[in-house]
Design a protein around this motif. Structure first.
Motif, PDB file in Angstrom:
ATOM      1  N   CYS A  37      27.444  64.913  30.021  1.00  0.00           N
ATOM      2  CA  CYS A  37      28.277  66.114  29.892  1.00  0.00           C
ATOM      3  C   CYS A  37      28.186  66.623  28.457  1.00  0.00           C
ATOM      4  N   TRP A  38      28.087  67.924  28.295  1.00  0.00           N
ATOM      5  CA  TRP A  38      28.113  68.540  26.970  1.00  0.00           C
ATOM      6  C   TRP A  38      29.511  68.393  26.372  1.00  0.00           C
ATOM      7  N   GLU A  43      36.661  68.996  31.126  1.00  0.00           N
ATOM      8  CA  GLU A  43      37.161  68.793  32.494  1.00  0.00           C
ATOM      9  C   GLU A  43      36.248  67.858  33.282  1.00  0.00           C
ATOM     10  N   TYR A  44      34.951  68.047  33.135  1.00  0.00           N
ATOM     11  CA  TYR A  44      34.005  67.236  33.907  1.00  0.00           C
ATOM     12  C   TYR A  44      33.786  65.869  33.286  1.00  0.00           C
ATOM     13  N   LYS A  50      36.780  58.788  35.227  1.00  0.00           N
ATOM     14  CA  LYS A  50      37.578  58.093  36.239  1.00  0.00           C
ATOM     15  C   LYS A  50      36.751  57.018  36.942  1.00  0.00           C
ATOM     16  N   PHE A  51      35.421  57.080  36.779  1.00  0.00           N
ATOM     17  CA  PHE A  51      34.526  56.177  37.493  1.00  0.00           C
ATOM     18  C   PHE A  51      33.653  55.328  36.572  1.00  0.00           C
ATOM     19  N   LEU A  78      29.969  63.992  46.291  1.00  0.00           N
ATOM     20  CA  LEU A  78      29.669  64.755  47.506  1.00  0.00           C
ATOM     21  C   LEU A  78      30.737  65.781  47.868  1.00  0.00           C
ATOM     22  N   SER A  79      31.941  65.645  47.313  1.00  0.00           N
ATOM     23  CA  SER A  79      32.992  66.610  47.631  1.00  0.00           C
ATOM     24  C   SER A  79      33.225  67.647  46.529  1.00  0.00           C
ATOM     25  N   THR A  80      32.554  67.498  45.403  1.00  0.00           N
ATOM     26  CA  THR A  80      32.714  68.457  44.312  1.00  0.00           C
ATOM     27  C   THR A  80      32.043  69.771  44.707  1.00  0.00           C
TER      28      THR A  80
END
Length: 116
Positions: A37-38, A43-44, A50-51, A78-80
């Motif tokens: 992630c930059w 947020e991402y 979390k993982f 898969l749900s994002t």
């Protein structure tokens, strides 16, 4: 990492269903992941953390999160939903890079996938 198969998701794709179908073939048997992630993608980064945990890196423009692939991680990927900010890239995922083990690389927000 010797990745031999290449898939490109350009502006002809209005959704990320094909991208999700492809990653789902590999994520379910993967053991480890890395997400890049930059620095401004807080947020991402928080979502990825979390993982997993921050990996020590000399990448000054962002952070790398590494961890074990779990059912909860698979569900998150898969749900994002497909991002809507697609001016620079027709993003399939909000994560700049996703690596699974040593045989799957989803780069530039999922617009380039390498498998080997």
């Amino acid at each position: 990492m010797n990745l031999t198969n290449f898939y490109e998701y350009d502006y002809e794709y209005d959704d990320n269903i094909e991208w999700k179908n492809l990653i789902s073939k590999y994520i379910k048997t993967a053991k480890r992941f890395e997400i890049h992630c930059w620095n401004d993608e807080n947020e991402y980064l928080e979502k990825a953390l979390k993982f997993g945990t921050i990996k020590n890196s000399d990448w000054e423009y962002g952070n790398i999160v590494q961890g074990n692939v779990t059912d909860a991680f698979i569900e998150m990927i898969l749900s994002t939903p497909k991002p809507t900010d697609t001016e620079l890239y027709n993003k399939m995922t909000p994560f700049f890079n996703i690596f699974l083990d040593d045989n799957y690389s989803s780069s530039h927000y999922g617009t380039e996938v390498y498998i080997g």
